[in-house]
Design a protein around this motif. Structure first.
Motif, short mmCIF file in Angstrom:
data_model
loop_
_atom_site.label_atom_id
_atom_site.label_comp_id
_atom_site.label_asym_id
_atom_site.label_seq_id
_atom_site.Cartn_x
_atom_site.Cartn_y
_atom_site.Cartn_z
N MET A 1 -33.35 78.26 -80.62
CA MET A 1 -32.35 77.66 -79.75
C MET A 1 -33.07 76.89 -78.65
N ALA A 2 -32.57 75.71 -78.34
CA ALA A 2 -33.15 74.90 -77.27
C ALA A 2 -33.01 75.62 -75.94
N LEU A 3 -33.81 75.19 -75.01
CA LEU A 3 -33.86 75.84 -73.69
C LEU A 3 -33.44 74.83 -72.64
N ARG A 4 -32.75 75.31 -71.61
CA ARG A 4 -32.41 74.48 -70.46
C ARG A 4 -32.66 75.30 -69.20
N PHE A 5 -33.23 74.64 -68.20
CA PHE A 5 -33.38 75.30 -66.91
C PHE A 5 -32.11 75.11 -66.11
N THR B 1 -46.56 76.31 -71.25
CA THR B 1 -46.08 74.95 -71.02
C THR B 1 -45.73 74.27 -72.34
N LEU B 2 -46.57 74.45 -73.36
CA LEU B 2 -46.28 73.87 -74.67
C LEU B 2 -45.00 74.45 -75.25
N VAL B 3 -44.81 75.74 -75.12
CA VAL B 3 -43.58 76.37 -75.62
C VAL B 3 -42.37 75.80 -74.90
N VAL B 4 -42.40 75.77 -73.58
CA VAL B 4 -41.27 75.28 -72.80
C VAL B 4 -40.99 73.81 -73.11
N THR B 5 -42.02 73.00 -73.19
CA THR B 5 -41.84 71.58 -73.50
C THR B 5 -41.17 71.40 -74.85
N THR B 6 -41.63 72.15 -75.84
CA THR B 6 -41.04 72.06 -77.18
C THR B 6 -39.56 72.44 -77.15
N LEU B 7 -39.23 73.50 -76.44
CA LEU B 7 -37.84 73.95 -76.36
C LEU B 7 -36.97 73.01 -75.55
N ASP C 1 -36.54 74.57 -81.61
CA ASP C 1 -36.17 75.97 -81.56
C ASP C 1 -37.43 76.83 -81.42
N GLU C 2 -37.25 78.13 -81.40
CA GLU C 2 -38.38 79.04 -81.21
C GLU C 2 -39.39 78.93 -82.35
N ALA D 1 -45.96 74.86 -82.91
CA ALA D 1 -46.77 74.07 -81.99
C ALA D 1 -47.95 74.88 -81.46
N LEU D 2 -47.71 76.15 -81.16
CA LEU D 2 -48.81 77.01 -80.70
C LEU D 2 -49.88 77.18 -81.76
N VAL D 3 -49.47 77.44 -82.99
CA VAL D 3 -50.42 77.64 -84.08
C VAL D 3 -51.23 76.37 -84.32
N ALA D 4 -50.57 75.21 -84.23
CA ALA D 4 -51.25 73.95 -84.47
C ALA D 4 -52.27 73.61 -83.38
N ARG D 5 -51.98 74.02 -82.15
CA ARG D 5 -52.82 73.58 -81.03
C ARG D 5 -53.82 74.63 -80.55
#
Length: 84
Positions: free
Chosen positions: A1-5, A36-42, A47-48, A54-58
């Protein structure tokens, strides 16, 4: 699910990641580069699973660890009231 602040959360990128300010409480959060990468992606609508990809790739992290970290970060951001 996408994230919003929430509307009371300000963000600023730094050389070390991202800083979040909860303007309601004055609390600061500092996100490291992986968070930061997780939050930016979301925030960009991913989604999660995409954030874990993205984490695995970077970074040198296995898929199961990436999934646990993403889930924990999202839960913490939501429980703190910073994100929806």
């Amino acid at each position: 699910m996408a994230l919003r602040f929430g509307p009371d959360v300000s963000t600023a990128e730094t050389a070390y990641g991202t800083v979040l300010l909860d303007e309601r409480t004055g609390d600061y959060w500092e996100l490291n580069p992986t968070a930061t990468l997780v939050v930016t992606t979301l925030l960009q609508g991913g989604d999660e699973a995409a954030a874990a990809d993205a984490l695995v790739a970077r970074f040198d992290v296995d898929r199961a660890g990436a999934e646990r970290d993403v889930t924990a970060l999202v839960r913490e951001l939501r429980e703190s009231g910073l994100a929806r």
